[in-house]
Design a protein around this motif. Structure first.
Motif, short mmCIF file in Angstrom:
data_model
loop_
_atom_site.label_atom_id
_atom_site.label_comp_id
_atom_site.label_asym_id
_atom_site.label_seq_id
_atom_site.Cartn_x
_atom_site.Cartn_y
_atom_site.Cartn_z
N ALA A 225 0.83 -1.21 0.00
CA ALA A 225 0.00 0.00 0.00
C ALA A 225 0.87 1.26 0.00
CB ALA A 225 -0.93 -0.01 1.21
N ALA A 226 1.95 1.23 0.77
CA ALA A 226 2.87 2.37 0.77
C ALA A 226 3.52 2.54 -0.60
CB ALA A 226 3.93 2.19 1.85
N ALA A 227 3.86 1.42 -1.24
CA ALA A 227 4.45 1.49 -2.58
C ALA A 227 3.45 2.04 -3.59
CB ALA A 227 4.94 0.11 -3.01
N ALA A 228 2.18 1.67 -3.46
CA ALA A 228 1.15 2.18 -4.37
C ALA A 228 1.00 3.69 -4.22
CB ALA A 228 -0.18 1.48 -4.09
N THR A 229 1.07 4.17 -2.98
CA THR A 229 1.01 5.62 -2.76
C THR A 229 2.19 6.31 -3.43
OG1 THR A 229 -0.16 5.32 -0.66
CG2 THR A 229 1.01 7.40 -0.97
N HIS A 230 3.37 5.72 -3.30
CA HIS A 230 4.56 6.28 -3.94
C HIS A 230 4.41 6.26 -5.45
CE1 HIS A 230 8.62 6.29 -5.65
NE2 HIS A 230 8.92 7.07 -4.63
#
Length: 251
Positions: A225-230
């Motif tokens: 999820a953090a990678a998707a935000t990035h």
């Protein structure tokens, strides 16, 4: 797109003994199930240039970190594989910080993360805890099972809610002095640090347990999820995404 730092290992394939660069399949499957594309990156000179094209970096478990990096001589039980792996993965971490990438560091990865921030390690944990509970001395690769206590309000607590996992661990080293810019956010009952976070960065998390060798879907989903935000922010560009490096601030 998640970069996974590769491990070298000898294998026998159709009767041929060869050495391969690999990532363990559970990391690949868990990240793929969470909507990511895992990419195996050998930590070689120049590989850090690829990091800016990624949306996350995973540093997995592996051999001991060279104690010279934190100012100590090697304990008789320390089995470091030499400076190339440490140097390569530190370069990947540096590049991830410059690009503002989410970072998940597991087992050796968490120890290297701590050393990168100026921290130190206990080189042989049984001398600290008085037992082999974190790395059982058995003929098989058995995991030590340890209950986990997470700090309220931490990212790790948010990942697991009111049901933190019983850790599956297999390590004889552990965090000693915590590096600048990192905070311990989970422990086992004997006081061993099981999770580190960089609270001033969007997602920099280290865990000591064998997430990946045992299924750990919540942690991989949170990382994804953090990678998707990035990834979303990267597509919008060209907003600056460089996050302050606590070590650079210290210097």
């Amino acid at each position: 797109m998640i970069g996974i730092s590769a491990r070298r290992a000898p294998v026998t394939l159709r009767g041929l003994d060869i050495t391969v660069s690999l990532a363990i399949q559970p990391h690949v499957e868990l990240l793929a199930a969470a909507g990511c594309v895992p990419v195996v990156i050998p930590p070689l000179p120049g590989a850090a240039h690829l990091v800016a094209r990624l949306d996350g970096l995973l540093i997995p478990g592996g051999p001991d970190v060279d104690p010279a990096l934190y100012g100590q001589r090697a304990h008789p039980t320390t089995h470091a594989v030499g400076g190339a792996l440490d140097t390569g993965e530190l370069a990947l971490l540096d590049a991830a910080y410059r690009a503002g990438l989410p970072v998940l560091a597991i087992c050796r990865g968490m120890q290297l993360l701590n050393v990168r921030h100026g921290g130190t390690l206990h080189q042989h944990l049984p001398e600290i805890t008085g037992d082999d509970g974190h790395q059982p001395r058995t003929t098989a690769h058995d995991f030590g099972r340890q209950p986990l206590k997470a700090a309220p309000g931490s990212r790790i607590a948010a990942v697991y809610g009111d049901d933190p996992p019983e850790t599956a661990c297999h390590h004889h080293q552990a965090v000693d002095r915590i590096g600048t810019g990192l905070t311990a956010t989970a422990w086992t009952p004997d006081g061993v640090v099981e999770a580190l976070e960089a609270p001033d960065l969007p997602f920099v998390v280290g865990v000591q347990w064998e997430a990946g060798q045992v299924a750990d879907e919540p942690l991989h989903r949170a990382f994804a999820a953090a990678a998707a935000t990035h990834a979303t922010a990267r597509r919008r560009g060209p907003e600056p995404r460089n996050h302050p490096d606590p070590q650079e601030t210290k210097r």
